[in-house]
Design a protein around this motif. Structure first.
Motif, mmCIF file in Angstrom:
data_model
loop_
_atom_site.group_PDB
_atom_site.id
_atom_site.type_symbol
_atom_site.label_atom_id
_atom_site.label_comp_id
_atom_site.label_asym_id
_atom_site.label_seq_id
_atom_site.Cartn_x
_atom_site.Cartn_y
_atom_site.Cartn_z
ATOM 1 N N GLU A 250 0.958 -1.113 0.072
ATOM 2 C CA GLU A 250 0.043 -0.073 0.048
ATOM 3 C C GLU A 250 1.136 1.477 0.078
ATOM 4 O O GLU A 250 1.888 1.368 0.953
ATOM 5 C CB GLU A 250 -0.924 -0.115 1.223
ATOM 6 N N PRO A 251 0.847 2.253 -1.091
ATOM 7 C CA PRO A 251 1.645 3.293 -1.060
ATOM 8 C C PRO A 251 1.789 4.258 0.055
ATOM 9 O O PRO A 251 2.827 4.774 0.206
ATOM 10 C CB PRO A 251 1.446 4.046 -2.384
ATOM 11 N N ASP A 252 0.507 4.049 0.777
ATOM 12 C CA ASP A 252 0.675 4.812 2.036
ATOM 13 C C ASP A 252 1.351 4.437 3.222
ATOM 14 O O ASP A 252 1.701 5.173 3.978
ATOM 15 C CB ASP A 252 -0.815 5.550 2.378
ATOM 16 N N SER B 266 5.779 3.281 -0.309
ATOM 17 C CA SER B 266 5.638 3.208 -1.821
ATOM 18 C C SER B 266 7.137 3.100 -2.745
ATOM 19 O O SER B 266 8.001 2.865 -1.665
ATOM 20 C CB SER B 266 5.208 4.844 -2.193
ATOM 21 N N HIS C 90 1.763 -1.257 -6.440
ATOM 22 C CA HIS C 90 0.871 -0.512 -5.485
ATOM 23 C C HIS C 90 -0.688 -0.970 -5.373
ATOM 24 O O HIS C 90 -1.418 -1.119 -6.492
ATOM 25 C CB HIS C 90 0.919 1.151 -5.961
ATOM 26 N N CYS D 60 -5.030 1.578 -3.507
ATOM 27 C CA CYS D 60 -4.941 2.947 -3.780
ATOM 28 C C CYS D 60 -5.863 3.269 -5.095
ATOM 29 O O CYS D 60 -6.493 2.459 -5.588
ATOM 30 C CB CYS D 60 -3.447 3.165 -4.227
ATOM 31 N N ALA E 15 4.736 -0.186 -9.929
ATOM 32 C CA ALA E 15 5.138 1.241 -9.489
ATOM 33 C C ALA E 15 6.644 1.226 -9.928
ATOM 34 O O ALA E 15 7.261 2.245 -10.416
ATOM 35 C CB ALA E 15 4.914 1.746 -8.270
ATOM 36 N N TYR F 208 4.681 4.216 -14.763
ATOM 37 C CA TYR F 208 3.493 3.215 -13.897
ATOM 38 C C TYR F 208 2.648 2.363 -14.802
ATOM 39 O O TYR F 208 2.316 2.854 -15.807
ATOM 40 C CB TYR F 208 2.854 4.339 -13.061
#
Length: 153
Positions: free
Chosen positions: A9-11, A14, A54, A57, A63, A110
């Motif tokens: 999860e990019p949060d 990333s 990723h 999201c 990514a 991406y």
């Protein structure tokens, strides 16, 4: 050499975080699925290719390209009683969960999941199978090469 798709999860972490990390390397932590853990523990080797994906999201997708940079070792997050990955059944003598280090290799463009679904050569990817939720899955050499072509254009 093997190839893997690893979801993050990019949060949380990333691909940009990996690029900014010392040595462009991070620990892959928090895996709490036995099949994914077994891939890390029993099958991954340093140098294996990684599609850094990723997930969870607005636009999920590949990514960047990374590689496995270490052998397996106990995931420290299982021992942090205040952390979200704490496992009260894990002990330092008998850890239940595994980490490996992952090193960034190449960013490229991406590659969204929606585009991957439209590529005939990728239709058999574990990621694209209905109900697939694994955070780590094997990728065939053909799938790996096709994705490299796509992100390099």
């Amino acid at each position: 050499m093997r190839y893997w798709l690893m979801k993050s999860e990019p949060d949380e972490v990333s691909f940009d975080d990996v690029l900014a990390a010392p040595g462009q390397t991070v620990a892959w932590f928090g895996v709490r699925n036995y099949q994914a853990r077994n891939f890390m523990r029993d099958a991954m080797q340093p140098g294996d290719g990684v599609l850094f994906y990723h997930s969870s999201c607005p636009v999920p997708g590949v990514a960047g390209i990374a590689q496995v940079a270490s052998g397996p070792y106990p995931d420290a997050s299982q021992f942090d009683s205040k952390g979200k990955y704490f496992d009260p059944k894990a002990t330092r003598e008998q850890p239940r969960w595994i980490s490996v280090d992952v090193k960034a290799v190449e960013q490229g463009r991406y590659l969204p999941l929606s585009e991957m679904r439209a590529i005939p050569e990728l239709e058999d990817m574990v990621l694209l199978q209905k109900g697939s939720r694994l955070s780590i899955s094997p990728v065939t050499p053909g799938q790996w090469n096709r994705i490299l072509e796509l992100i390099r254009n």
